[in-house]
Design an enzyme around this catalytic site. Sequence first.
Site: not given
Ligand code: FAD
Length: 553
Positions: A179, A42, A281, A243, A272, A10
């Site tokens: 829960e 999602c 994120g 969680g 940071t 994301a």
């Molecule tokens: P992510 O999208 O999780 O991406 C993080 C990426 O970093 C991952 O692919 C991981 O492999 C990679 N990574 C981590 N550490 C390393 C490393 N050391 N080296 C290289 N790569 C690394 N939010 C909503 O608002 N509505 C919804 O309906 C919703 N449904 C969801 C359903 C599910 C099943 C899940 C799991 C989440 C859902 N969310 C939803 C939450 C939403 O997906 C997250 O808030 C969002 O994806 C966060 O974005 P991000 O970039 O922080 O992390």
Amino acid sequence: MKHVIIGGVAGGATAAARIRRIDEFAEIIILEKGKYISYANCGLPYYIGGIIESRDELFLQTPASFGKRFNVDVRVENTVVGIDTDGKTLTIQRADGNKYTETYDKLLLSPGASPVKPPLEGIDSDGIFTLRDVPDTDRIKNYLNTHTIQKVVVVGAGFIGLEMAENLHHAGAEISIVEMANQVMAPVDFSIAAHVHQHLLHKGVKLFLEQTVERFKQKDGEIHVCLKSGKIIPADMVLLSIGVRPETSLAKIAGMKIGETGGIWVNAYLETSAKDVYAVGDAIEYPHPLTGKPWLNYLANPANRQGRLVADNMVKGNAEKYEGAIGTAIAKVFDLTVATTGLPAKRLKQLNIPYQISNTHSGSHAGYYPGGTPMSIKLTFDPVTGKLYGAQGVGQEGVDKRIDQIALLIKSGGSVFDLTKVEHCYAPPFSSAKDPIAIAGYTASNVVTGQMPIVTWREMQAANPEEVTILDVRTKEETKYGKIEGSLNIPVDDLRERLDEIPKDKPVYVYCAVGLRGYLALKILTQRGFSKVKNLSGGYKTFSMATEPIINK
Ligand code: FAD
């Protein structure tokens, strides 16, 4: 300029695309530990349940297509294992275990969050899953396809747990939800969650609230989910959804500041504590615009918004400040839509912030046009100024647009009075001339101005009929379907003639079905010599929903 991004979903993918749009000549590298980037996490529960039929639909881009369109060096199965913020280098491990180093000018961390998995006995048994990414999804889907799954226990009733409950039910399983709290969906108040409780029971889902899992045991080809209470729920499969916590391991190793709630600390530019290193994120904490206190917010919209904003800051120098997220979220739970924005009453209470609430029930569109569905809205606001703190909605049609409108007002510092000024587009299939949020605004305005003092369902439940007259102003017919213990029934249309039946030396708590006739009765009583009159917010509908027992079928 060389921009390196850790995490390609994301926040990371959004930032990479935006950096490219504003700087055609920058070098951009995405380092992603998994095999996929920019996929629809999602959508994972809906693919598992079969609502999304094709796995391919989950992938918005492949690493190759993204790399080509945005001229980005996408390296999947490349895990960053170390950051030297002084030397501006990264240590990266490939899938084959080999390590190499890479330099950066600007670095972005978007590593997301990881599911909480407590060290319970038997938690690593076959058939117990968490859901975070595509490999988890494939494992669950494969298990469903290769085993006869009749009984599933979902542990944890957050948004993802409930989505999974619905989807596994759709896939044909009998669902039990365990829960620890006394309600599902922690971000909403109990009275809103109560709608979900009854809906789940109605759909045949079993609900075990205020129950904690102690251990898992394999027995006779089943997983026995053993609760602290002594109860054992047999299952063919278990989904743990208790969680997530921010993925901060890299930031910690690199010596970056971790904030008080456990997320990566960032400043207003999302930078940071390490120079030229940014983070966005699920992994970060950021001050809540209403409380000023840092909080963790695991939602896709803020991750995407931050990804775009941070790209500008990385390319142009710290150019734009992030305003923070108030927590606007929605979930479909079977036929219900539950949405929330801002601060619920329970959070305001924890924070010692004085607040007032207002519950209203309306139709999603004009009652005379077919197909409308009921909708309940709860507002939280400052009791003196009416400044909006939060809103929660539950119903079927149109809950999303109402909560979104209120979210916009909350983010711009609006009050309950502003809700009454919103101009809605209206025709009978879509709304009413007085839209549900206008009704919510008018009702809450009456509370703030003192026109309508209220009691909450909890205060009504605690009221002693010896000390308070509980006055039911519904028709006699309506009382046959339930009433509040110890109440006196005088229909509002007979009230003026029967005033002498109401003691004048006691407070009067009035109620009707949803609050409107109660308000009319309150106005009659207060203008005819009754001084301590209050109306039950949300009426019997809110009260009965919140006090309905949980009975598993
Ligand atoms: P992510 O999208 O999780 O991406 C993080 C990426 O970093 C991952 O692919 C991981 O492999 C990679 N990574 C981590 N550490 C390393 C490393 N050391 N080296 C290289 N790569 C690394 N939010 C909503 O608002 N509505 C919804 O309906 C919703 N449904 C969801 C359903 C599910 C099943 C899940 C799991 C989440 C859902 N969310 C939803 C939450 C939403 O997906 C997250 O808030 C969002 O994806 C966060 O974005 P991000 O970039 O922080 O992390």
